[in-house]
Design a protein around this motif. Structure first.
Motif, PDB file in Angstrom:
ATOM      1  N   HIS A 187       4.698   4.830  -2.168  1.00 52.30           N
ATOM      2  CA  HIS A 187       4.163   4.066  -3.909  1.00 52.30           C
ATOM      3  C   HIS A 187       3.214   4.629  -4.787  1.00 52.30           C
ATOM      4  O   HIS A 187       3.233   4.609  -5.640  1.00 52.30           O
ATOM      5  CB  HIS A 187       3.499   2.879  -2.514  1.00 52.30           C
ATOM      6  N   GLN A 188       2.304   5.367  -3.777  1.00 52.96           N
ATOM      7  CA  GLN A 188       0.597   5.703  -4.337  1.00 52.96           C
ATOM      8  C   GLN A 188       1.414   6.615  -5.195  1.00 52.96           C
ATOM      9  O   GLN A 188       0.966   6.970  -6.277  1.00 52.96           O
ATOM     10  CB  GLN A 188      -0.186   6.265  -3.306  1.00 52.96           C
ATOM     11  N   ARG A 189       2.320   8.107  -4.691  1.00 52.25           N
ATOM     12  CA  ARG A 189       3.012   8.782  -5.816  1.00 52.25           C
ATOM     13  C   ARG A 189       3.426   8.715  -6.953  1.00 52.25           C
ATOM     14  O   ARG A 189       2.869   8.635  -7.500  1.00 52.25           O
ATOM     15  CB  ARG A 189       3.869   9.306  -4.683  1.00 52.25           C
ATOM     16  N   LEU A 190       4.026   7.546  -6.545  1.00 50.77           N
ATOM     17  CA  LEU A 190       4.947   7.083  -7.761  1.00 50.77           C
ATOM     18  C   LEU A 190       3.986   6.244  -8.642  1.00 50.77           C
ATOM     19  O   LEU A 190       3.839   6.239  -9.510  1.00 50.77           O
ATOM     20  CB  LEU A 190       5.605   5.740  -7.383  1.00 50.77           C
ATOM     21  N   VAL A 191       3.170   5.434  -8.432  1.00 50.72           N
ATOM     22  CA  VAL A 191       1.730   4.726  -9.066  1.00 50.72           C
ATOM     23  C   VAL A 191       1.076   5.616  -9.895  1.00 50.72           C
ATOM     24  O   VAL A 191       1.080   5.775 -10.466  1.00 50.72           O
ATOM     25  CB  VAL A 191       1.208   3.512  -8.486  1.00 50.72           C
ATOM     26  N   ARG A 192       0.816   6.650  -9.469  1.00 47.56           N
ATOM     27  CA  ARG A 192       0.265   7.940 -10.283  1.00 47.56           C
ATOM     28  C   ARG A 192       1.211   8.982 -10.844  1.00 47.56           C
ATOM     29  O   ARG A 192       0.380   9.071 -12.044  1.00 47.56           O
ATOM     30  CB  ARG A 192      -0.376   9.129  -8.697  1.00 47.56           C
ATOM     31  N   ALA A 193       2.323   8.894 -10.632  1.00 44.17           N
ATOM     32  CA  ALA A 193       3.505   9.655 -11.896  1.00 44.17           C
ATOM     33  C   ALA A 193       3.310   8.376 -12.783  1.00 44.17           C
ATOM     34  O   ALA A 193       3.932   9.248 -13.781  1.00 44.17           O
ATOM     35  CB  ALA A 193       4.382   9.746 -10.740  1.00 44.17           C
ATOM     36  N   PHE A 194       3.628   7.591 -12.377  1.00 43.27           N
ATOM     37  CA  PHE A 194       4.139   6.599 -13.414  1.00 43.27           C
ATOM     38  C   PHE A 194       2.629   6.410 -14.700  1.00 43.27           C
ATOM     39  O   PHE A 194       2.770   6.250 -16.039  1.00 43.27           O
ATOM     40  CB  PHE A 194       3.783   5.413 -12.977  1.00 43.27           C
ATOM     41  N   LEU A 255      -8.456   2.319 -24.524  1.00 44.72           N
ATOM     42  CA  LEU A 255      -7.423   2.160 -23.655  1.00 44.72           C
ATOM     43  C   LEU A 255      -8.297   2.100 -22.258  1.00 44.72           C
ATOM     44  O   LEU A 255      -7.990   3.860 -22.190  1.00 44.72           O
ATOM     45  CB  LEU A 255      -5.887   2.020 -23.788  1.00 44.72           C
ATOM     46  N   ARG A 256      -8.756   1.904 -21.340  1.00 40.53           N
ATOM     47  CA  ARG A 256      -9.022   1.456 -19.804  1.00 40.53           C
ATOM     48  C   ARG A 256      -8.419   1.289 -18.685  1.00 40.53           C
ATOM     49  O   ARG A 256      -7.706   0.581 -18.868  1.00 40.53           O
ATOM     50  CB  ARG A 256     -10.695   1.359 -19.960  1.00 40.53           C
ATOM     51  N   MET A 257      -8.073   2.217 -17.722  1.00 37.57           N
ATOM     52  CA  MET A 257      -7.257   2.085 -16.329  1.00 37.57           C
ATOM     53  C   MET A 257      -8.431   2.934 -15.164  1.00 37.57           C
ATOM     54  O   MET A 257      -8.929   2.978 -15.224  1.00 37.57           O
ATOM     55  CB  MET A 257      -5.696   2.596 -16.159  1.00 37.57           C
ATOM     56  N   ARG A 258      -7.912   1.658 -14.103  1.00 39.35           N
ATOM     57  CA  ARG A 258      -8.236   2.146 -12.901  1.00 39.35           C
ATOM     58  C   ARG A 258      -7.692   1.552 -11.829  1.00 39.35           C
ATOM     59  O   ARG A 258      -7.220   0.410 -12.112  1.00 39.35           O
ATOM     60  CB  ARG A 258      -9.665   2.066 -12.290  1.00 39.35           C
ATOM     61  N   PRO A 259      -7.277   2.468 -10.839  1.00 32.81           N
ATOM     62  CA  PRO A 259      -6.641   1.455  -9.962  1.00 32.81           C
ATOM     63  C   PRO A 259      -7.749   0.444  -8.623  1.00 32.81           C
ATOM     64  O   PRO A 259      -8.515   0.813  -9.010  1.00 32.81           O
ATOM     65  CB  PRO A 259      -6.299   2.977  -8.441  1.00 32.81           C
ATOM     66  N   VAL A 260      -6.602  -0.205  -8.039  1.00 33.26           N
ATOM     67  CA  VAL A 260      -6.638  -1.270  -8.084  1.00 33.26           C
ATOM     68  C   VAL A 260      -5.474  -1.969  -6.829  1.00 33.26           C
ATOM     69  O   VAL A 260      -4.723  -1.148  -6.556  1.00 33.26           O
ATOM     70  CB  VAL A 260      -7.132  -2.789  -8.980  1.00 33.26           C
ATOM     71  N   LEU A 261      -6.355  -2.009  -5.707  1.00 38.19           N
ATOM     72  CA  LEU A 261      -5.497  -2.874  -4.599  1.00 38.19           C
ATOM     73  C   LEU A 261      -5.109  -4.517  -5.571  1.00 38.19           C
ATOM     74  O   LEU A 261      -5.680  -5.102  -5.539  1.00 38.19           O
ATOM     75  CB  LEU A 261      -6.157  -3.255  -3.674  1.00 38.19           C
ATOM     76  N   VAL A 262      -3.908  -4.566  -5.658  1.00 41.00           N
ATOM     77  CA  VAL A 262      -3.400  -6.114  -5.953  1.00 41.00           C
ATOM     78  C   VAL A 262      -2.129  -6.496  -4.330  1.00 41.00           C
ATOM     79  O   VAL A 262      -1.803  -5.397  -4.407  1.00 41.00           O
ATOM     80  CB  VAL A 262      -2.795  -5.641  -7.384  1.00 41.00           C
ATOM     81  N   ASN A 263      -2.903  -7.591  -4.274  1.00 38.79           N
ATOM     82  CA  ASN A 263      -2.277  -8.071  -3.083  1.00 38.79           C
ATOM     83  C   ASN A 263      -2.656  -7.326  -1.681  1.00 38.79           C
ATOM     84  O   ASN A 263      -1.133  -7.018  -1.009  1.00 38.79           O
ATOM     85  CB  ASN A 263      -1.042  -8.882  -3.429  1.00 38.79           C
ATOM     86  N   GLY A 264      -3.126  -5.794  -1.931  1.00 36.28           N
ATOM     87  CA  GLY A 264      -3.527  -5.512  -1.072  1.00 36.28           C
ATOM     88  C   GLY A 264      -2.029  -3.634  -1.026  1.00 36.28           C
ATOM     89  O   GLY A 264      -2.659  -2.375  -0.117  1.00 36.28           O
ATOM     90  N   LEU A 266      -1.344  -0.668  -3.778  1.00 32.73           N
ATOM     91  CA  LEU A 266      -1.828   0.277  -4.909  1.00 32.73           C
ATOM     92  C   LEU A 266      -1.342  -0.521  -6.117  1.00 32.73           C
ATOM     93  O   LEU A 266       0.125  -0.328  -6.122  1.00 32.73           O
ATOM     94  CB  LEU A 266      -1.758   1.175  -5.461  1.00 32.73           C
ATOM     95  N   GLY A 267      -1.793  -0.493  -7.355  1.00 33.14           N
ATOM     96  CA  GLY A 267      -1.533  -1.240  -8.508  1.00 33.14           C
ATOM     97  C   GLY A 267      -3.171  -0.878  -9.829  1.00 33.14           C
ATOM     98  O   GLY A 267      -3.425   0.319  -8.924  1.00 33.14           O
ATOM     99  N   LEU A 268      -2.637  -1.025 -10.617  1.00 36.03           N
ATOM    100  CA  LEU A 268      -3.552  -0.669 -11.871  1.00 36.03           C
ATOM    101  C   LEU A 268      -4.497  -1.756 -12.871  1.00 36.03           C
ATOM    102  O   LEU A 268      -3.542  -3.082 -12.573  1.00 36.03           O
ATOM    103  CB  LEU A 268      -2.972   0.175 -12.931  1.00 36.03           C
ATOM    104  N   GLN A 269      -5.358  -1.503 -12.887  1.00 31.11           N
ATOM    105  CA  GLN A 269      -6.354  -2.571 -13.703  1.00 31.11           C
ATOM    106  C   GLN A 269      -6.384  -2.220 -15.338  1.00 31.11           C
ATOM    107  O   GLN A 269      -6.642  -0.572 -15.320  1.00 31.11           O
ATOM    108  CB  GLN A 269      -7.331  -2.693 -12.907  1.00 31.11           C
ATOM    109  N   ILE A 270      -6.274  -2.575 -16.476  1.00 33.48           N
ATOM    110  CA  ILE A 270      -6.053  -2.194 -17.398  1.00 33.48           C
ATOM    111  C   ILE A 270      -6.529  -2.925 -17.993  1.00 33.48           C
ATOM    112  O   ILE A 270      -6.884  -4.570 -18.539  1.00 33.48           O
ATOM    113  CB  ILE A 270      -4.258  -2.041 -17.721  1.00 33.48           C
ATOM    114  N   GLU A 271      -7.267  -2.277 -19.800  1.00 32.58           N
ATOM    115  CA  GLU A 271      -8.582  -3.137 -20.628  1.00 32.58           C
ATOM    116  C   GLU A 271      -8.470  -2.225 -22.165  1.00 32.58           C
ATOM    117  O   GLU A 271      -8.080  -0.993 -21.841  1.00 32.58           O
ATOM    118  CB  GLU A 271     -10.065  -3.534 -19.455  1.00 32.58           C
ATOM    119  N   ALA A 272      -8.400  -2.946 -22.749  1.00 31.90           N
ATOM    120  CA  ALA A 272      -8.464  -2.382 -24.524  1.00 31.90           C
ATOM    121  C   ALA A 272      -8.918  -3.399 -25.026  1.00 31.90           C
ATOM    122  O   ALA A 272      -9.120  -5.101 -25.126  1.00 31.90           O
ATOM    123  CB  ALA A 272      -6.570  -2.302 -24.227  1.00 31.90           C
TER     124      ALA A 272
END
Length: 322
Positions: A187-194, A255-264, A266-272
């Motif tokens: 899951h982490q590898r693919l989120v990073r690749a995305f 545009l700013r992003m950081r990795p976060v835990l979404v309901n446990g 890995l996901g992404l938080q985004i701000e712009a």
């Protein structure tokens, strides 16, 4: 003399977990639990009522389920008029800190429930398609192992009918839910690749990580740019993702992003800086199977992200990888 408050507080996390799974909203879940407390306190005012509470957790779970069922029935009308897709309210935590091992934000009952019992956000999204009765039956039986006889009392039906409702919900979840079978490392590898593919702006890199039948669902609450209906297919999702990136701006300051835990998970938080006076604040989460991303969701409705702290000044630079 019984300490009502202590008895109830010992069950609060459990009740919040039940309500959050049924409602998909932290605020509504907390309101439901508070209403359960009021009913519990009232039920203990007479000896006869106290005698009926033999299994405290069971009684409280049933009371919470009845309250949630009423909320779900009333919510259907509101959600039918909702602008675009309706997604649940995610529970967002920072990644574990390198020094102290903390996951960031001070945990409330909903967050503790998500961390300890892994309330899958993709599952919550699928549950939105069920009828209120199906959702209550499925959550109570399949998640919390409540007997159908007790579920029937909540729904005002027979145990056989409650069993059928749960069975229909189970089939719908299996048929309509996104494929998700990856372990955390995959899951982490693919989120990073995305993330890297979107940052590069190269369609070919995105197509490499997306399943052919990938689906993207967004909830902008009518305020932010997102598709009003799900986007299906790798080619369409690629065009949509790169087009959305261009719309919110590609400069690091915008545009700013950081990795976060979404309901446990890995996901992404985004701000712009979307528009003057209207900053964009979003959270993304993913379903992954067979080495590809099968679904991506983005929550942009500010009402559903009010509890998610903004990215701090020292995190303004986009991380190179989750």
């Amino acid at each position: 003399m019984r300490d009502l408050a202590s008895e109830f507080e010992a069950e609060r996390d459990h009740l919040t977990s039940v309500a959050y799974r049924m409602l998909g909203s932290r605020a509504e879940a907390e309101d439901a639990v508070q209403e359960t407390w009021l009913r519990y306190a009232a039920a203990l005012e007479t000896p006869r009522a106290r005698a009926e509470i033999r299994d405290l957790r069971g009684w409280l779970t049933t009371a919470t389920a009845r309250i949630c069922l009423d909320v779900l029935r009333s919510a259907r009308v509101r959600r039918e008029a909702y602008p675009g897709e309706w997604l649940p309210e995610p529970i967002v935590s920072r990644l574990p800190g390198p020094a102290d091992g903390t996951e960031g934000f001070a945990p409330d009952p909903a967050e503790r429930a998500a961390q300890t019992e892994q309330v899958g956000i993709a599952l919550l999204t699928v549950l939105e398609r069920l009828t209120p009765e199906q959702r209550v039956a499925f959550v109570l039986h399949d998640v919390f192992a409540v007997p159908f006889a007790e579920i029937a009392t909540v729904l005002g039906t027979s145990p056989a009918a409650a069993r059928q409702l749960a069975s229909r919900a189970r089939r719908a979840v299996a048929e309509d839910g996104p494929r998700h079978s990856a372990d955390p490392a995959e899951h982490q590898r693919l989120v990073r690749a995305f993330l890297h593919a979107v940052e590069s702006g190269e369609p070919e890199r995105l197509l490499e990580v997306l399943a052919p039948d990938v689906v993207v669902v967004g909830d902008g609450g009518g305020l932010f740019p997102t598709a009003r209906q799900p986007v299906v297919g790798a080619a369409k999702v690629t065009r949509f993702a790169l087009g959305l990136k261009r719309r919110v701006g590609s400069d690091t300051h915008h545009l700013r992003m950081r990795p976060v835990l979404v309901n446990g998970a890995l996901g992404l938080q985004i701000e712009a800086d979307y528009r003057p006076g209207l900053p964009l604040h979003g959270v993304m989460w993913f379903a992954v199977a067979d080495g590809r991303i099968t679904a991506a969701y983005h929550q942009l409705n500010p009402e559903k992200l009010a509890r998610v702290p903004r990215i701090s000044e020292d995190e303004r630079a986009r991380p190179s990888a989750p």
